[in-house]
Design an enzyme around this catalytic site. Structure first.
Site, short mmCIF file in Angstrom:
data_model
loop_
_atom_site.label_atom_id
_atom_site.label_comp_id
_atom_site.label_asym_id
_atom_site.label_seq_id
_atom_site.Cartn_x
_atom_site.Cartn_y
_atom_site.Cartn_z
N HIS A 311 0.91 -1.21 0.03
CA HIS A 311 0.08 0.10 -0.01
C HIS A 311 0.96 1.07 -0.03
O HIS A 311 1.99 1.29 0.56
CB HIS A 311 -0.94 0.07 1.32
CG HIS A 311 -2.12 0.74 1.08
ND1 HIS A 311 -2.02 2.11 1.46
CD2 HIS A 311 -3.32 0.50 0.82
CE1 HIS A 311 -3.11 2.77 1.00
NE2 HIS A 311 -4.10 1.84 0.68
N ASP A 369 -7.81 -5.36 -0.44
CA ASP A 369 -8.36 -6.25 -1.40
C ASP A 369 -8.05 -7.61 -1.12
O ASP A 369 -8.34 -8.63 -1.92
CB ASP A 369 -7.63 -5.54 -2.69
CG ASP A 369 -8.37 -4.26 -3.19
OD1 ASP A 369 -7.47 -3.19 -3.17
OD2 ASP A 369 -9.44 -4.25 -3.15
C1 SDX Z 1 -6.18 -0.32 -2.84
O1 SDX Z 1 -4.38 4.45 -1.98
C2 SDX Z 1 -5.19 4.05 -1.51
O2 SDX Z 1 -5.81 4.26 -0.09
C3 SDX Z 1 -6.10 2.72 -1.97
C4 SDX Z 1 -7.02 1.81 -1.49
C5 SDX Z 1 -8.28 2.66 -1.25
O3 SDX Z 1 -9.06 2.17 -0.34
O4 SDX Z 1 -8.68 3.45 -1.78
O5 SDX Z 1 -6.17 1.58 -0.09
C6 SDX Z 1 -7.34 0.60 -2.18
O6 SDX Z 1 -5.90 0.41 -3.97
C7 SDX Z 1 -5.17 -0.87 -1.98
C8 SDX Z 1 -4.24 -1.46 -3.14
C9 SDX Z 1 -4.67 -2.50 -4.01
N1 SDX Z 1 -3.56 -2.76 -4.94
C10 SDX Z 1 -2.89 -3.79 -4.83
O7 SDX Z 1 -2.92 -4.88 -4.12
C11 SDX Z 1 -2.01 -4.46 -5.95
C12 SDX Z 1 -0.83 -4.73 -5.58
N2 SDX Z 1 -0.07 -3.67 -4.62
C13 SDX Z 1 1.03 -3.04 -5.37
O8 SDX Z 1 0.84 -2.84 -6.67
C14 SDX Z 1 1.39 -1.78 -4.62
O9 SDX Z 1 1.65 -2.21 -3.41
C15 SDX Z 1 0.40 -0.40 -4.55
C16 SDX Z 1 0.05 -0.06 -6.12
C17 SDX Z 1 -0.52 -0.82 -4.09
C18 SDX Z 1 1.48 0.48 -3.95
O10 SDX Z 1 2.39 0.81 -4.85
P1 SDX Z 1 3.61 1.72 -4.63
O11 SDX Z 1 3.48 2.76 -3.25
O12 SDX Z 1 4.47 2.28 -5.63
O13 SDX Z 1 4.64 0.62 -3.72
P2 SDX Z 1 6.02 1.01 -2.82
O14 SDX Z 1 6.42 2.13 -3.13
O15 SDX Z 1 5.37 0.64 -1.57
O16 SDX Z 1 6.85 -0.41 -3.31
C19 SDX Z 1 8.01 -0.37 -2.57
C20 SDX Z 1 8.69 -1.96 -2.95
C21 SDX Z 1 8.92 -1.80 -4.30
O17 SDX Z 1 10.11 -2.72 -4.59
P3 SDX Z 1 11.55 -2.14 -4.69
O18 SDX Z 1 11.65 -1.03 -5.82
O19 SDX Z 1 11.91 -1.16 -3.61
O20 SDX Z 1 12.49 -3.26 -4.95
O21 SDX Z 1 7.82 -2.89 -2.82
C22 SDX Z 1 7.52 -3.39 -4.02
C23 SDX Z 1 7.63 -2.44 -5.15
O22 SDX Z 1 8.02 -3.05 -6.10
N3 SDX Z 1 5.94 -3.96 -4.03
C24 SDX Z 1 5.46 -4.97 -4.29
C25 SDX Z 1 4.18 -5.06 -4.10
N4 SDX Z 1 3.88 -3.91 -3.95
C26 SDX Z 1 5.06 -2.99 -3.51
N5 SDX Z 1 6.28 -6.20 -4.69
C27 SDX Z 1 5.51 -7.29 -4.84
N6 SDX Z 1 4.17 -7.32 -4.41
C28 SDX Z 1 3.46 -6.10 -4.30
N7 SDX Z 1 2.26 -6.19 -4.18
#
Ligand code: SDX
Length: 435
Positions: A311, A369
Site C-alpha cells: 500500500h 483487497d
Molecule cells: C487500494 O491509495 C489507497 O488508499 C488505495 C486503497 C483505497 O481504499 O482507496 O487502499 C485501495 O488500491 C489498495 C491497493 C490494492 N492494490 C494491490 O493490491 C496491487 C498490489 N500492490 C501494489 O501494486 C502496490 O503495493 C501499490 C500499488 C498498492 C502501492 O504501490 P507503491 O506505493 O508504488 O509501492 P511501494 O513504493 O510501496 O513499493 C515498495 C517496494 C517496491 O520494490 P523495490 O523497488 O523497493 O524493490 O515494494 C514492491 C515495489 O516493487 N512492491 C511489491 C508489491 N507492492 C510493492 N512487490 C510485490 N508485490 C506487491 N504487491
C-alpha cells in the site's frame, strides 16, 4: 537551522542570495505540511513528487490514515468501531455531513437515499448498447456518466441544493446500476429496487432475485455486505478520490466526476486488485505453489506482484484487511462452508509472505483487497463484479470529498506542473532537408 521561526522552513538556493521562508501548517493529527505555494515566486523552482507520495493536495476533515500505525479514522471514529457498530448509510451521513446522525436525521437521510434508488426508464436502453460480455466496470463508467443527461434540474455545482440532491441520487442509484450491469451480462431481467429493504440488502436482492419467485436475502449476508461497504466507503486522497477532486475542480458535474472516479478505480493497482487477487489465487492453485510464486514476485523481471499486498500509505496491516479476515470466517460459517480452499490458500500465502524478508523489508502487508474477494466469492458475487461493488461503496467517499472541495472557498482548478526534459526550442525543417 536554529534561527528558524517556529513553524517555518527556509530554503536557500545554493550560489545565490535567494531564499524562501515556507510556513508549516499543522493539522489536528498527523504530519505538518510545508505550504510551498509561494516557492516558485520566491525561487523560480517547482517541487517534484511523481505519484504524490509526499504531497498534500488538499485540506480535508473526512478521513485520517496513519500508515505506520495502521490507523483509519472517519471524522475521528476508528474504522473498527464503525464496522462493528454502524451501518453503511449511517457512515455515509457521517462522511457527507461530519457527524453521526440522531434518530430523526438518520430516518430522513435513509429515506432521502431510498427514495432515489430507481433509474429513469430510458436508462434501461443504454444497457442494450453494451455487448453481453462487457465488463461491469465498463457499464458503470458509461451509465453513471450518462446520468448527467437525465438530471438537468440539478447540475449547478455552485447550488448547495443541487449538490445535495445529486449526492442522494448517486448514492441511491449506483447499487441499482451495478446490479443491472450484472443482470445484463447473464441475460436475466433487471430487478427494480425495493424501498422496504436496507441498502446492502437491496443490492443483494437486485443481484440475486428473479421476477419468477420470491427472494429473501440472508440477514447475515446482508450484514456482512453492509460491513464490506463500510470498509470501502472512503480512504483519504487515494487515486480515484484524487481523480474525482481534480475533475470536480474544473466545475464538471458530479455525475461526470464520479464516472471519472470509477474509471480510475478500475485499475488492478487500485480497486481492480480484489478481482486480481482471485485470479492470482487461482493461478497459484495449491499451497505447494506458494513459494515458487513468491520467488517469481521477487524477480523484478517477472513484473509479477503479490496482489492484495502492499500500500502507498499503510506500512503496517491495513486495518480493513484484519476486519475482512474476521468477516471471512463469519460468512463461511454462516454458509456452512467448513473449509474454503481459497481462504486456506490465502491464509497460507499471507503467513509465508509475512515471514519473508522481501516483504518484511518493504513493509508489504495485506490490504483491503486481499480478503474482500474471498468473502464476495463465497457470497456468490461473481469476480467480475468485485470492483463494481467497490465503486458502489466508494461513491459515498467520492461524493463526500467532492462536496467538501466544492464548499471550500479557496477551491481552484487543479493544475500540476512538470519538469521538462524534452528538446530545447528548435526550428522546423522541410521534409527534403531531413536525414
Ligand atoms: C487500494 O491509495 C489507497 O488508499 C488505495 C486503497 C483505497 O481504499 O482507496 O487502499 C485501495 O488500491 C489498495 C491497493 C490494492 N492494490 C494491490 O493490491 C496491487 C498490489 N500492490 C501494489 O501494486 C502496490 O503495493 C501499490 C500499488 C498498492 C502501492 O504501490 P507503491 O506505493 O508504488 O509501492 P511501494 O513504493 O510501496 O513499493 C515498495 C517496494 C517496491 O520494490 P523495490 O523497488 O523497493 O524493490 O515494494 C514492491 C515495489 O516493487 N512492491 C511489491 C508489491 N507492492 C510493492 N512487490 C510485490 N508485490 C506487491 N504487491
Amino acid at each position: 537551522m536554529t534561527d528558524q521561526t517556529p513553524g517555518t522552513v527556509t530554503i536557500t538556493l545554493d550560489g545565490t542570495n535567494k531564499s524562501s521562508t515556507i510556513k508549516l501548517l499543522e493539522g489536528t493529527i498527523g504530519p505538518a505540511v510545508a505550504d510551498i505555494r509561494k516557492l516558485y515566486a520566491d525561487l523560480g523552482i517547482f517541487t517534484y513528487d511523481p505519484g504524490y507520495g509526499g504531497t498534500a493536495a488538499c485540506e480535508s476533515k473526512i478521513t485520517y490514515i496513519d500508515g505506520d500505525e495502521g490507523v483509519l479514522l472517519h471524522r475521528g471514529y476508528p474504522i473498527e468501531q464503525l464496522a462493528m457498530n454502524s451501518s453503511f448509510l449511517e457512515v455515509a451521513h457521517l462522511l457527507l455531513n461530519g457527524e453521526l446522525p440522531n434518530a430523526a436525521e438518520k430516518h430522513d437521510f435513509d429515506m432521502g437515499v431510498m427514495r432515489h434508488t430507481m433509474l429513469h426508464e430510458q436508462i434501461r436502453s443504454i444497457y442494450q448498447g453494451f455487448r453481453r460480455d462487457a465488463h461491469p466496470m465498463a457499464v458503470m463508467c458509461g451509465v453513471v456518466g450518462a446520468l448527467s443527461a437525465f438530471y438537468h434540474d440539478s447540475l449547478d455545482v455552485n447550488n448547495p441544493d443541487h449538490r445535495r440532491i445529486s449526492a442522494f441520487r448517486l448514492i441511491a442509484k449506483v447499487p441499482t446500476i451495478a446490479a443491472w450491469a450484472y443482470k445484463y451480462t447473464i441475460g436475466q431481467p433487471f430487478m427494480y429496487p425495493r424501498n422496504d429493504l436496507g441498502y446492502a440488502e437491496n443490492f443483494l436482492y437486485m443481484m440475486n432475485a428473479v421476477p419468477a419467485e420470491p427472494y429473501h436475502v440472508n440477514p447475515v449476508l446482508a450484514r456482512a455486505m453492509d460491513r464490506i461497504m463500510i470498509l470501502h466507503a472512503d480512504h483519504e486522497q487515494n487515486a480515484s478520490t484524487a481523480t474525482v477532486r481534480l475533475s470536480g475542480s474544473t466545475g464538471a458535474n458530479p455525475f461526470a466526476c464520479i464516472a471519472a472516479g470509477i474509471a480510475s478505480l478500475w485499475g488492478p493497482a487500485h480497486g481492480g486488485a480484489n478481482e486480481a487477487v482471485l485470479k492470482m489465487l487461482a493461478e497459484i492453485g495449491h499451497v505447494d505453489n506458494v513459494k515458487p510464486f513468491l520467488d517469481q514476485v521477487k524477480d523484478k523481471n517477472s513484473h509479477s506482484r503479490l496482489m492484495g499486498f502492499g500500500h502507498r500509505v499503510y506500512k503496517n496491516f491495513d486495518p480493513r484487511a484484519k476486519i475482512l479476515q474476521a468477516t471471512c470466517h463469519e460468512v463461511l460459517a454462516e454458509l456452512g462452508i467448513k473449509n474454503d480452499p481459497l481462504l486456506d490458500l490465502a491464509m497460507e500465502l499471507e503467513k509465508i509472505a509475512l515471514h519473508d524478508e522481501y516483504f518484511i523489508a518493504r513493509k508489504l502487508y495485506p490490504n483491503v483487497d486481499f480478503y474482500s474477494g474471498i468473502i464476495l466469492k463465497a457470497m456468490g458475487i461473481p469476480t467480475s463484479m468485485f470492483t463494481a461493488l467497490f465503486a458502489v461503496s466508494r461513491t459515498v467517499g467520492w461524493i463526500s470529498q467532492w462536496k467538501e472541495m466544492m464548499e471550500d472557498p479557496s477551491q481552484r482548478i487543479g493544475r500540476p506542473r512538470q519538469i521538462y526534459t524534452g528538446a530545447a526550442q528548435r526550428d522546423y525543417v522541410a521534409i527534403d532537408q531531413r536525414a
